[in-house]
Scaffold this active site. Structure first.
Site, PDB file in Angstrom:
ATOM      1  N   SER A 133       0.836  -1.204   0.000  1.00 54.66           N
ATOM      2  CA  SER A 133       0.000   0.000   0.000  1.00 54.66           C
ATOM      3  C   SER A 133       0.874   1.259   0.000  1.00 54.66           C
ATOM      4  O   SER A 133       1.676   1.445  -0.910  1.00 54.66           O
ATOM      5  CB  SER A 133      -0.942  -0.071   1.190  1.00 54.66           C
ATOM      6  OG  SER A 133      -1.951   0.839   1.036  1.00 54.66           O
ATOM      7  N   ASP A 183      -9.514  -5.280  -4.442  1.00 55.03           N
ATOM      8  CA  ASP A 183      -9.022  -4.161  -3.628  1.00 55.03           C
ATOM      9  C   ASP A 183      -9.796  -2.884  -3.977  1.00 55.03           C
ATOM     10  O   ASP A 183      -9.780  -2.423  -5.112  1.00 55.03           O
ATOM     11  CB  ASP A 183      -7.519  -3.953  -3.907  1.00 55.03           C
ATOM     12  CG  ASP A 183      -6.866  -2.998  -2.935  1.00 55.03           C
ATOM     13  OD1 ASP A 183      -7.591  -2.224  -2.279  1.00 55.03           O
ATOM     14  OD2 ASP A 183      -5.624  -3.029  -2.825  1.00 55.03           O
ATOM     15  N   HIS A 203      -7.574  -5.524  -0.215  1.00 57.82           N
ATOM     16  CA  HIS A 203      -6.335  -4.769  -0.051  1.00 57.82           C
ATOM     17  C   HIS A 203      -5.282  -5.504   0.796  1.00 57.82           C
ATOM     18  O   HIS A 203      -4.084  -5.386   0.541  1.00 57.82           O
ATOM     19  CB  HIS A 203      -6.687  -3.427   0.584  1.00 57.82           C
ATOM     20  CG  HIS A 203      -5.575  -2.446   0.605  1.00 57.82           C
ATOM     21  ND1 HIS A 203      -4.873  -2.091  -0.515  1.00 57.82           N
ATOM     22  CD2 HIS A 203      -5.020  -1.730   1.634  1.00 57.82           C
ATOM     23  CE1 HIS A 203      -3.947  -1.201  -0.193  1.00 57.82           C
ATOM     24  NE2 HIS A 203      -4.014  -0.976   1.097  1.00 57.82           N
TER      25      HIS A 203
HETATM   26  C1  LIG Z   1      -5.483   5.253  -0.973  1.00 58.38           C
HETATM   27  S1  LIG Z   1      -4.738   4.015  -0.133  1.00 58.38           S
HETATM   28  C2  LIG Z   1      -3.485   4.682   0.818  1.00 58.38           C
HETATM   29  C3  LIG Z   1      -2.619   3.707   1.489  1.00 58.38           C
HETATM   30  C4  LIG Z   1      -3.317   2.921   2.555  1.00 58.38           C
HETATM   31  N1  LIG Z   1      -3.885   3.817   3.497  1.00 58.38           N
HETATM   32  C5  LIG Z   1      -4.995   3.573   4.129  1.00 58.38           C
HETATM   33  O1  LIG Z   1      -5.729   2.650   3.961  1.00 58.38           O
HETATM   34  C6  LIG Z   1      -2.322   2.024   3.266  1.00 58.38           C
HETATM   35  O2  LIG Z   1      -1.145   2.222   3.218  1.00 58.38           O
HETATM   36  N2  LIG Z   1      -2.828   1.032   3.995  1.00 58.38           N
HETATM   37  C7  LIG Z   1      -2.025   0.238   4.893  1.00 58.38           C
HETATM   38  C8  LIG Z   1      -2.689   0.206   6.254  1.00 58.38           C
HETATM   39  O3  LIG Z   1      -2.706   1.454   6.832  1.00 58.38           O
HETATM   40  C9  LIG Z   1      -1.848  -1.198   4.424  1.00 58.38           C
HETATM   41  O4  LIG Z   1      -0.851  -1.802   4.817  1.00 58.38           O
HETATM   42  O5  LIG Z   1      -2.713  -1.717   3.725  1.00 58.38           O
END
Ligand SMILES: CSCC[C@H](NC=O)C(=O)N[C@@H](CO)C(=O)O
Length: 746
Positions: free
Chosen positions: A601, A689, A721
């Site tokens: 992510s 996702d 995700h």
């Molecule tokens: C538009 S998605 C942004 C990245 C995401 N942020 C929030 O959901 C992200 O990095 N998620 C992390 C958990 O915070 C992950 O490891 O999935």
């Protein structure tokens, strides 16, 4: 070929000592993964009522639920184990398990009544080939009732998630409260119903005592949902079951623009208290997003009147009623802005109707080390028996500590900051008996109980271990602190530091250098605490060093650190990670030619940035559902506000995107640097996702293909995700490990 100034024999021996031994055989790695999967994680603990024995001794039952990956069955299994705890008023006298583990199957939710006499279970079951949800009421050793909620058709599916879901007994133990999807009309095509345009369904008429209307032409109506991991959850309703009469009431009186959840019974059962999220003009993703406009509400059961109890301009969660039923504590933070922030701990007095801030947002660490409240959820019970103190577990830098808050003074005391262990999680507290779990990067979670000492003696807590785990002697770990050099200091938020956790195999051949895997976390407003992780322990046992970096912007370091990052993603976070890696390399334990970067992510965003901005440095890259282009993601993610906020803009639901904003987003994205990439990239994408749609990874994949950079894409259908289904997670781990071994030439 060789420098003439170094004798040949020394070169050979230098090469020999430099090559550190890493497990390379797929079958052996799989066996190691299988072995490490056998450590379960705690997901719930309940403390039963206190029983006084004939001889005056007191004891209670502690019920625990655990999850464990079952690679053979390809599922996460859930099981329970109970313990008996004999105690006096302040200490545990004797404790032990009462029986063995029992697997739990088909239960979506379950809860004991306050007296402990009854139990309610929400179960999913297939009856004659159809999926049904059943609500069972148990009394002692009998099942008293079983209601087929699907057939009753008063509402849609019951919510079993942490965000909205609940199953709560009234104080009188006569009613149950839960949250379900609002019933939708039965629909048919204009071309299949009779020409009257209105149908009745005989079967439903019998079951619901009401003629059910069938509406025509609405089968393809779009229902917004609450995004990632909350798909098909759109319009929650509060439902009350009258157990005696088997009657379900779907509550009315809740404002039409509010989605209710996290509900409980008010003092005296006169009404319900709940968190309501505003869903107009549209819903945005809620998972990992504590910053959605929401408030505490009370709906009176007699009058149906709904009252707002907290501010209209904040985001709230986890309301918890005190044992004396006089006060409710909850967490609050700002709306929009960073998705996770430092919380305020607030308290609502039920009788004076006054709200107070017990612990405010902490901008910078206080002199005693307290950095603020960062829990995403309070434990089911969190109050001390005298309704004066509140207990919570939350990140303080990279360690999760147990904190006690005195609600009358706002004073915060740590129960665990002096302990040697890594991180602590509060599972529950009841009549001052705390049930906690403790783990470290080299020690799987254990289970402990202990009494909360009286105020002023907090450090004297004495823990009794109910389920012990052994530290893994072959893994060592340490915390490293970093201060950015002056040129990387943030002028708006100067003087911030950050940290990282370094795991190393304990046994290394003298003089040999280890390969290193760098792992920045996602979010970006999240944190990697010093607790047990399956993948890092396996990688370390294979012979890798693992560096978990909490760059500026992480949770647990004060609100200023969080605020320092939006507008600076792709630079400040990237440079922090690189600084951490460079500093670790200076100590000489690691081989500079054998460095890989792995992230998911926003962590994947950082991995892709690092290989673009430091093209010679990383020899392998693994990215799970990475953000690769903010400009192309804003229209398709469930949280478009994230793209604007992290790019340095304010978000409004009616925002008009200007070309300059899109340009900034592109400039801050890894795709901007893709032409410089040389590192082989393994992409792992989840088909479902909603957060970072798979097209982000595909966009990057195509760019790398065009540049002839080695790239492989793994596609996981039925995964969202997190790629956390057992087969996706284990396959992702194996392929990542083998990709790194191949491209680090190990
Ligand atoms: C538009 S998605 C942004 C990245 C995401 N942020 C929030 O959901 C992200 O990095 N998620 C992390 C958990 O915070 C992950 O490891 O999935």
């Amino acid at each position: 070929m060789f420098s003439s100034r170094i004798p040949f024999h020394r070169l050979i021996s230098r090469c020999a000592v430099m090559a550190s031994k890493v497990l390379r055989e797929a079958a052996e790695i799989a066996q190691l993964y299988r072995d490490q999967c056998r450590f379960p994680a705690l997901c719930r603990a309940d403390v039963g009522p206190v029983i006084t024995s004939r001889f005056g001794g007191q004891y209670c039952n502690v019920y625990t639920e655990w999850t464990q990956r079952d690679l053979e069955r390809n599922e996460n299994v859930k099981f329970c184990r109970q313990y008996i705890v004999f105690h006096d008023d302040t200490s545990v006298v004797y404790s032990g398990p009462s029986g063995n583990c029992t697997e739990i199957k088909g239960e979506l939710l379950s809860v004991d009544s306050p007296s402990g006499d009854m139990k309610a279970v929400l179960r999913e079951s297939t009856i004659k080939g159809e999926d049904k949800q059943l609500l069972e009421i148990w009394h002692k050793n009998r099942k008293l009732k079983c209601l087929n909620l699907t057939t009753l058709n008063k509402h849609g599916k019951v919510y079993e998630d942490d965000q909205f879901g609940c199953l709560i007994w009234s104080h009188s133990e006569t009613h149950l409260l839960y949250v379900a999807e609002k019933k939708r009309p039965k629909t048919e095509s204009y071309f299949q119903g009779p020409e009257t345009g209105l149908l009745t369904d005989e079967e439903d008429t019998i079951k619901t005592d009401k003629k059910e209307e069938t509406v025509l032409g609405q089968q393809f109506e779009y229902y917004e949902d609450w995004g990632e991991a909350l798909v098909n959850k759109s319009s929650p309703v509060l439902c009350v079951l009258d157990i005696e009469g088997s009657n379900i009431t779907v509550l009315e009186g809740i404002p039409a623009d509010i989605s209710p959840g996290q509900a409980f019974w008010s003092p005296n059962d006169t009404g319900l208290v709940f968190v309501g999220w505003w869903h107009e003009p549209f819903r945005l993703g809620l998972k990992y997003c504590a910053n959605r406009r929401s408030s505490l509400f009370y709906v009176d059961l007699a009058s149906g009147k709904c009252e707002q109890l907290s501010s209209s301009s904040s985001a709230v969660c986890s309301p918890r009623l005190s044992p004396d039923h006089c006060r409710v504590v909850y967490m609050e933070c700002g709306v929009f802005g960073p998705h996770q922030q430092c919380n305020r701990l607030c308290m609502y007095d039920w009788y004076t109707k006054q709200t107070s801030v017990v612990v405010d947002v902490v901008q910078r660490a206080r002199p005693d080390g307290f950095t603020g409240i960062y829990s995403s959820m309070l434990s089911p019970r969190c109050w001390s028996a005298d309704s004066q103190r509140v207990l919570l577990s939350c990140a303080q830098r990279c360690r999760k500590d147990l904190l006690v808050v005195d609600t009358s003074t706002g004073e915060v005391t740590s129960l665990t900051s002096q302990s040697e262990e890594g991180s602590w999680s509060l599972l529950n507290i009841h009549r001052d008996l705390m049930v906690v779990s403790c783990s470290s990067p080299n020690c799987p979670p254990d289970l402990r109980v202990g009494f909360l000492p009286e105020k002023g003696s907090e450090s004297k807590v004495s823990w009794v271990t109910l389920e012990e785990t052994q530290p893994q002697a072959d893994i060592s770990w340490q915390t490293l602190n970093f201060s950015p050099p002056p040129e990387e200091d943030n002028s708006q938020y100067p003087g911030l530091d950050f940290n990282a956790i370094l795991l190393k195999p304990k046994e290394t051949t003298a003089g040999s250098k280890l390969p290193l895997i760098v792992m920045p976390h996602g979010g970006p407003h999240s944190v990697l605490v010093s607790e047990w992780f399956l993948s890092t322990s396996v990688l370390c046992k294979m012979g890798f060093g693992v560096l978990l970096v909490n760059y500026r912007g992480s949770l647990g370091f004060g609100q200023d650190s969080i605020l320092s990052l939006p507008g600076n993603i792709g630079t400040q976070d990237v440079k922090d990670v690189q600084l951490a890696v460079d500093s670790v390399l200076k100590h000489g334990d690691f081989d500079e030619q054998k460095i890989a970067v792995v992230g998911g992510s926003h962590g994947g965003f950082l991995a892709c940035h690092l290989i673009g901005q430091y093209p010679e440095f990383y020899k392998a890259c693994v990215a799970r559902n990475p953000v690769t282009n903010l400009a192309s993601m804003i229209g398709s993610t469930d949280i478009p506000d994230w793209c604007l906020v992290e790019a340095g803009y304010e978000y409004n639901t009616d925002i008009h995107l200007e070309p300059a904003i899109l340009e900034q987003m592109l400039n801050k994205s890894p795709i901007k640097h893709v032409s410089k990439v040389k590192t082989p990239v393994l992409l792992m994408l989840g088909e479902d996702d909603k957060r970072v749609p798979s097209k982000q990874g595909i966009e990057y994949y195509r760019a790398l293909k065009a540049l002839q950079v080695p790239v492989r894409l793994l596609w996981y259908p039925g995964n969202n995700h997190s790629l956390s289904k057992v087969d996706a997670e284990s396959d992702g781990f194996m392929n990542s490990a083998l990709w790194i071994i191949q491209h680090l030439s190990l």
